[in-house]
Enzyme design. Structure first.
Site, short mmCIF file in Angstrom:
data_model
loop_
_atom_site.label_atom_id
_atom_site.label_comp_id
_atom_site.label_asym_id
_atom_site.label_seq_id
_atom_site.Cartn_x
_atom_site.Cartn_y
_atom_site.Cartn_z
N GLU A 92 0.82 -1.21 0.00
CA GLU A 92 0.00 0.00 0.00
C GLU A 92 0.86 1.27 0.00
O GLU A 92 0.55 2.22 -0.71
CB GLU A 92 -0.90 -0.04 1.25
CG GLU A 92 -1.89 1.08 1.37
CD GLU A 92 -3.11 0.88 0.48
OE1 GLU A 92 -3.16 -0.14 -0.24
OE2 GLU A 92 -3.99 1.76 0.49
N ASP A 93 1.93 1.27 0.76
CA ASP A 93 2.63 2.54 1.02
C ASP A 93 4.01 2.68 0.40
O ASP A 93 4.64 3.72 0.53
CB ASP A 93 2.78 2.75 2.55
CG ASP A 93 1.43 2.95 3.22
OD1 ASP A 93 0.46 3.21 2.51
OD2 ASP A 93 1.38 2.83 4.46
#
Ligand code: MN
Length: 708
Positions: A76-77
């Site tokens: 996700e990051d």
């Protein structure tokens, strides 16, 4: 500060060295991937995944869950993707990380409260591996612990979502330690003042009652020992939210609630539980009607325990829970307790699939249920909760729609509304255009694009799975066919009537009524439909109608109308183009009425027109001027075989703005091949242009159109 080495020490208590090593490797990978990222508190980002892994370590989760916890935010990051995680840590860990990321992407927004039940099911449906949820719960727990300096409204939103969804999911899975902490943290974020007041009151009350509590506890412990029973009695505290809820819902005062002392006695086995119950009832008089046997009849999430309430010293009520250590673990960790006990029993349990373990958990519940002899409803409830057969998708308004597994876009459209299904032309799934036959997955957001003039397609019946969509499509198609048959029937009858210089519209109503009665039709449309479908001949009906009119008829009936019926190619289901001769706009065409199918259009020279001796069934047709459709046509080409033949033909056809719909090649001899080519073209002129181009190839010996 808590470090990876602290965690590794802890893991030493229940994991083998090589697995601990893998967890460490996942940590270092996460540390590098999140390098330079910080949490709002200013700490390095990796402290978050490390803390999440630590929560799971307290529950004695397996090494793959811990690795997934370390890596849960990298997809996700950071720039790391799923294949990268898979190549480093294997498929199971990658699947877990991917599953957690997908849950993270869902935003529940304001709909959460109204549709909490469905959201919970969606979370479960999205997590084929139950460990995904456990990691996600730990992630949410750490985020709640560190809500810190967020804006109050944002805090409240996250807290509400946590309370309505994650705390409930934890409850369904029986993971009560996490559920209780999530509930208290959410309560404090939503109602900081009330939480603070209750917290302070609890501390005060506890101070006042400490000696009384202590006295009861040692009395309990002592009587166990006197009877030679092994067990530990301890004081129990209510958590903030449950106190608040009781005050609110049961309208009890704080003093009343705090008046009750809670104790828990944990022992070795089930037999001891009942013996301890006897001892306790002997010690203090039980309050009638308050005894509950959750060992014989466990709660839906697998919770087991004996509950009783006693009149304590000076009449103060004492609530006692009695259970085994295993039940205690189950009460705290629910489904997660399964990892704890498996790991404890054998040296190194074979890595079972998580679904299998979850199934085993359910099976365990079933077993208990059988002993308890309760209704099947309970089992279904648990099973469906854990492994929903349904999928859950979002409507554009953010509502959740429940559909059976395997449902497609069209099923969704019809489940929203029949009109939406009927006028559906396209769809966006998560903002991307997708085919209407796409099978849906939980968590997707759908947006159906409709057009007022659109009609259901008969091909939809090949892939829809819900009864609602199927019957609505059938109904719409039937209705459409009826309408089209009526229209065609009207044109055919008017053409036949034009010989007698009249039309359906001009005929006297009472006359038509009489004819309908004699021909046994319910109404005018039924007659027209029957003509359109080729069941009744327009000419015969026209004769009948005209015969009813005095003196008219016979005179001019010998000559047939010169006015042809006009076709445009877009008539729909009751006009068909013969596959034997592939008529094209520009060809001379003849219509043939065939019973049940309606009008079939042939080329005038088609050999299959054997009804020439039955002229009532044949019609002269004429093409409309503005035809937009493409029509199929079959060609045969005799050509010298050479490499790249197909590519060459395809190139020519495409350059001429036509499409190839089919191609097959047979070798005739060493030198020649025959190519059968089916093209979609605009009409005769367009076809002539294409044939001319192909004929220009020097390798072509012969080219001709098929179907004469
Ligand atoms: Mn996270």
């Amino acid at each position: 500060m808590f470090t990876i080495d602290d965690l590794a020490d802890r893991l030493g208590g229940y994991l083998p060295a090589d697995e601990i090593q893998q967890v460490k490797r996942a940590f270092y990978y996460a540390e590098q991937s999140h390098d330079g990222q910080r949490r709002r508190s200013g700490e390095a980002y990796v402290t978050h995944p490390l803390a999440v892994a630590n929560i799971l370590a307290n529950m004695h989760m397996d090494h793959q869950s811990l690795m997934a916890a370390m890596l849960h935010d990298v997809i996700e990051d950071t720039s790391v993707d799923k294949p990268a995680v898979e190549s480093q840590f294997g498929e199971s860990v990658a699947e877990l990380v991917d599953g957690v990321s997908k849950l993270t992407q869902i935003t529940f927004e304001d709909k959460a409260v109204a549709q909490a039940e469905n959201f919970q099911k969606m979370v479960l449906a999205m997590s084929r591996d139950i460990r995904v949820i456990i990691v996600k719960l730990a992630d949410r727990l750490h985020n709640m612990r560190t809500l810190g300096a967020l804006r109050p409204d944002k805090k409240r939103r996250i807290a509400r979502e946590t309370l309505e969804i994650y705390a409930r999911v934890a409850g369904r899975l029986g993971i009560n330690t996490i559920r209780i902490e999530l509930e208290d943290l959410s309560f404090q974020a939503i109602h900081p003042m009330r939480a603070e007041r209750i917290k302070r009151a609890v501390v005060n009350a506890r101070g006042h009652r400490r000696s009384a509590m202590h006295q009861v506890q040692s009395t309990l412990q002592q009587s166990l020992e006197e009877d030679g029973l092994r067990g530990t009695a301890m004081g129990r505290q209510k958590h903030l939210l449950s106190i608040y809820r009781k005050m609110r819902d049961q309208r009890k005062s704080f003093a009343e609630l705090m008046d009750v002392f809670g104790f828990r006695i944990v022992t070795d086995d089930v037999a001891s539980c009942y013996r301890i119950l006897g001892v306790v009832h002997n010690l203090y008089k039980p309050v009638p009607g308050r005894f509950k046997d959750y060992i014989a009849i466990p709660k839906a999430n697998g919770y087991q325990s004996l509950h009783t309430t006693l009149f304590g010293p000076r009449g103060m009520p004492i609530e006692v829970q009695i259970r085994t250590r295993e039940m205690e673990a189950m009460a705290n960790n629910g489904i997660a307790a399964h990892w704890l006990y498996k790991a404890g029993q054998t040296d190194h349990p074979i890595a079972e699939g998580s679904r299998e373990r979850a199934r085993a958990w359910v099976k365990g519940l079933l077993e208990m249920q059988r002993h308890a002899g309760d209704s099947l409803e309970f089992i279904e409830h648990v099973k469906n909760d854990l492994f929903p057969d349904d999928i859950y998708v979002f409507t554009p308004k953010g509502d959740i729609m429940e559909l059976p597994q395997g449902a497609t876009v069209i099923d969704f459209a019809y489940s929203v509304h029949t009109d939406i299904g009927n006028s559906c032309i396209a769809c966006r799934i998560d903002r991307q255009l997708a085919p209407l036959s796409t099978r849906l997955e939980s968590g997707q957001a759908l947006d159906i694009i409709t057009a007022p003039a659109a009609r259901p397609n008969v091909a939809w019946l090949n892939f829809v799975i819900t009864a609602k969509a199927r019957s609505a499509i059938r109904h719409a198609l039937k209705h459409q066919q009826q309408q089209e048959a009526v229209q065609l029937g009207r044109r055919l009858l008017n053409k036949a009537l034009s010989v007698f210089e009249t039309s359906v519209e001009e005929l006297d109503d009472s006359l038509v009524e009489r004819a309908l009665e004699e021909l046994e039709f319910a109404d005018r449309n039924a007659l027209l439909e029957s003509i359109g479908l080729g069941r009744h001949m327009a000419y015969v009906v026209a004769r009948h109608l005209v015969d009813l009119i005095d003196g008219q008829g016979a005179a001019s009936s010998e000559s047939k109308s010169q006015q042809p019926v006009v076709i445009s190619g877009s008539e729909g289901m009751v006009t068909n183009f013969a596959r034997c001769c592939h008529p094209l706009p520009g060809d001379d065409v003849v219509g043939h009425l065939s019973a049940g199918k309606g009008l079939v259009v042939h080329r005038a020279e088609c050999r299959n027109l054997t009804d020439k001796n039955n002229p009532d069934k044949l019609f002269t047709l004429e093409w409309a001027d503005d035809i937009a459709e493409d029509f199929p046509v079959a060609l045969r080409i005799e050509i010298e075989s050479h490499r790249g033949l197909v590519a060459e033909l395809a190139g020519l056809v495409t350059d001429a703005d036509a499409n190839i719909e089919g191609i097959s090649i047979e070798e005739r001899d060493a030198r020649l091949s025959s190519v059968n080519l089916t093209l979609a073209v605009k009409g005769r002129v367009h076809l002539a242009r294409i044939i001319k181009r192909i004929r220009n190839l020097h390798s072509v010996e012969k080219i001709y159109r098929l179907g004469q």
